[in-house]
Design an enzyme around this catalytic site. Structure first.
Site, short mmCIF file in Angstrom:
data_model
loop_
_atom_site.label_atom_id
_atom_site.label_comp_id
_atom_site.label_asym_id
_atom_site.label_seq_id
_atom_site.Cartn_x
_atom_site.Cartn_y
_atom_site.Cartn_z
CG ASP A 1 -13.46 6.32 -1.13
OD1 ASP A 1 -13.38 6.05 0.08
OD2 ASP A 1 -12.57 6.19 -1.73
NE ARG B 1 -3.77 0.83 2.17
CZ ARG B 1 -5.12 0.66 2.46
NH1 ARG B 1 -5.09 1.40 3.46
NH2 ARG B 1 -6.18 0.16 2.03
CB CYS C 1 -14.00 1.14 0.20
SG CYS C 1 -13.42 2.76 0.34
CD GLN D 1 -13.28 -1.97 -0.34
OE1 GLN D 1 -12.49 -1.85 0.29
NE2 GLN D 1 -14.36 -2.60 -0.38
CG HIS E 1 -8.54 0.06 -2.72
ND1 HIS E 1 -7.53 -0.95 -2.41
CD2 HIS E 1 -9.39 0.44 -1.70
CE1 HIS E 1 -7.82 -1.56 -1.11
NE2 HIS E 1 -8.86 -0.73 -0.58
N1 NVA Z 1 -9.96 6.63 -1.33
C1 NVA Z 1 -9.51 6.28 -0.12
C2 NVA Z 1 -10.01 4.81 -0.06
C3 NVA Z 1 -9.37 4.18 1.37
C4 NVA Z 1 -9.71 2.97 1.50
C5 NVA Z 1 -8.04 6.71 0.18
O1 NVA Z 1 -7.01 6.52 -1.09
O2 NVA Z 1 -7.75 7.25 1.31
N1 CP Z 2 -11.23 -0.08 2.51
C1 CP Z 2 -10.09 -0.27 2.94
O1 CP Z 2 -9.02 -0.54 2.00
O2 CP Z 2 -9.82 0.15 4.16
P1 CP Z 2 -8.56 0.20 4.97
O3 CP Z 2 -7.83 1.53 4.57
O4 CP Z 2 -8.95 0.22 6.45
O5 CP Z 2 -7.63 -0.70 4.58
#
Ligand code: NVA
Ligand code: CP
Length: 304
Positions: free
Chosen positions: A220, A105, A260, A135, A132
């Protein structure tokens, strides 16, 4: 390394393979609930590199590899040499020489790509600024469990044209659905990606037009990780883009909504929808575990 399979976006698997993953995720969920022993990969090691926070992704991968009989290793840049500037390429070469599968990540999608290009074991994108895909496996599994095939359905994305939205664009292509994106002007997803998918995906700035008759509404957070300083300005610009019962009333009568998570109640989604007893959002979160176990299984088998 040539020949090694990775999962950096949904396009790394064919539509048929993705469908098989969803079905396998459902099967593994059933087996897990029935208390069946799923330890098919004893001694397998999963390295988890997280440069951003996580609850669901970390817990689901860590629990998942334990169910499969393997072991997870959490690596944060704060206490590895990655945080002190060791090149991604060198890190990938070294870490992949010691483990069986790696999830990452990070910020730039190119970082995950460079890591994968230098890894001798499968690499999974656990979220980048652009995509992502894990997800989406959970979202598609959740849809499939509740409604069957998503082919030919209309999905409405409400909010930022972010990593989740761009993953929905790839999903529209791989799972063959129509996607309408309701985002404020200036917050559209990548234009090249839109162009490549224009037969299935269109921008519709007005959320009520985009949501009209949709089978699934998805949203989201308005400010993603790394955009914290834009939070206040975005909250102002995104105000008309809340998924709430009023917007849901314009969708198909049996429409579902997904998020998500983590969610901000009262911003991108109303508290009422988050707390509705029949929401599928908690199934969607749990399915991260089952869908990713199917993914890890497929990738470990691909590299045997
Ligand atoms: N769009 C959000 C998703 C978190 C799971 C982010 O990248 O922070
Ligand atoms: N939806 C998701 O990826 O959640 P986290 O950021 O908690 O891993």
């Amino acid at each position: 390394m040539p020949g090694t399979r990775h999962f950096l976006t949904l396009l790394d698997f064919s539509p048929r393979e993705l469908q098989q993953l969803i079905e396998r995720g459902i099967e593994m969920k059933r087996a897990h609930r029935a208390g069946q022993d799923q330890r098919a990969f004893p001694g397998s090691v999963l390295a988890m590199i997280f440069s951003k926070s996580s609850t669901r992704t970390r817990v689901s991968f860590e629990a998942g590899i334990a169910h499969l009989g393997g072991h997870a290793m959490f690596l944060s840049p704060h206490d590895t040499q990655l945080g002190r500037g060791e090149p991604i390429e060198d890190s990938a070469r070294v870490i992949s020489s010691m483990v069986d599968i790696i999830v990452i990540r990070t910020f730039g999608h190119d970082i995950a790509q460079r890591f994968a290009a230098n890894s001798s074991v499968p690499v999974v994108n656990a979220l980048t600024d652009d995509y992502h895909p894990c997800q989406l496996l959970a979202d598609m599994q959740t849809w499939f469990e509740h409604r069957g095939s998503i082919a030919g359905k209309s999905v409405c994305w409400v909010g930022d044209g972010n990593n989740m939205c761009q993953s929905y664009i790839n999903a529209a292509r791989q799972f063959d659905f129509e996607l309408r994106i309701a985002c404020p002007p200036g917050f559209e997803p990548n234009s090249e990606l839109l162009k490549a998918n224009r037969e299935r995906v269109r921008i519709e700035h007005d959320p009520s037009v985009a949501a009209s008759g949709a089978d699934l509404l998805v949203t989201d957070v308005w400010a993603s990780m790394g955009q914290e300083e834009e939070q206040l300005e975005r909250a102002r610009l995104f105000k008309p883009y809340q998924v709430n019962s009023e917007l849901m009333s314009l969708a198909a009568s049996d429409a579902l909504y997904m998020h998500c998570l983590p969610a901000h109640r009262g911003e991108e989604i109303s508290a009422q929808l988050m707390d509705a007893p029949d929401t599928v959002i908690w199934d969607e979160a749990e399915n991260r575990l089952h869908a990713q176990k199917a993914l890890v299984e497929a990738l470990l088998l691909s590299n045997r």
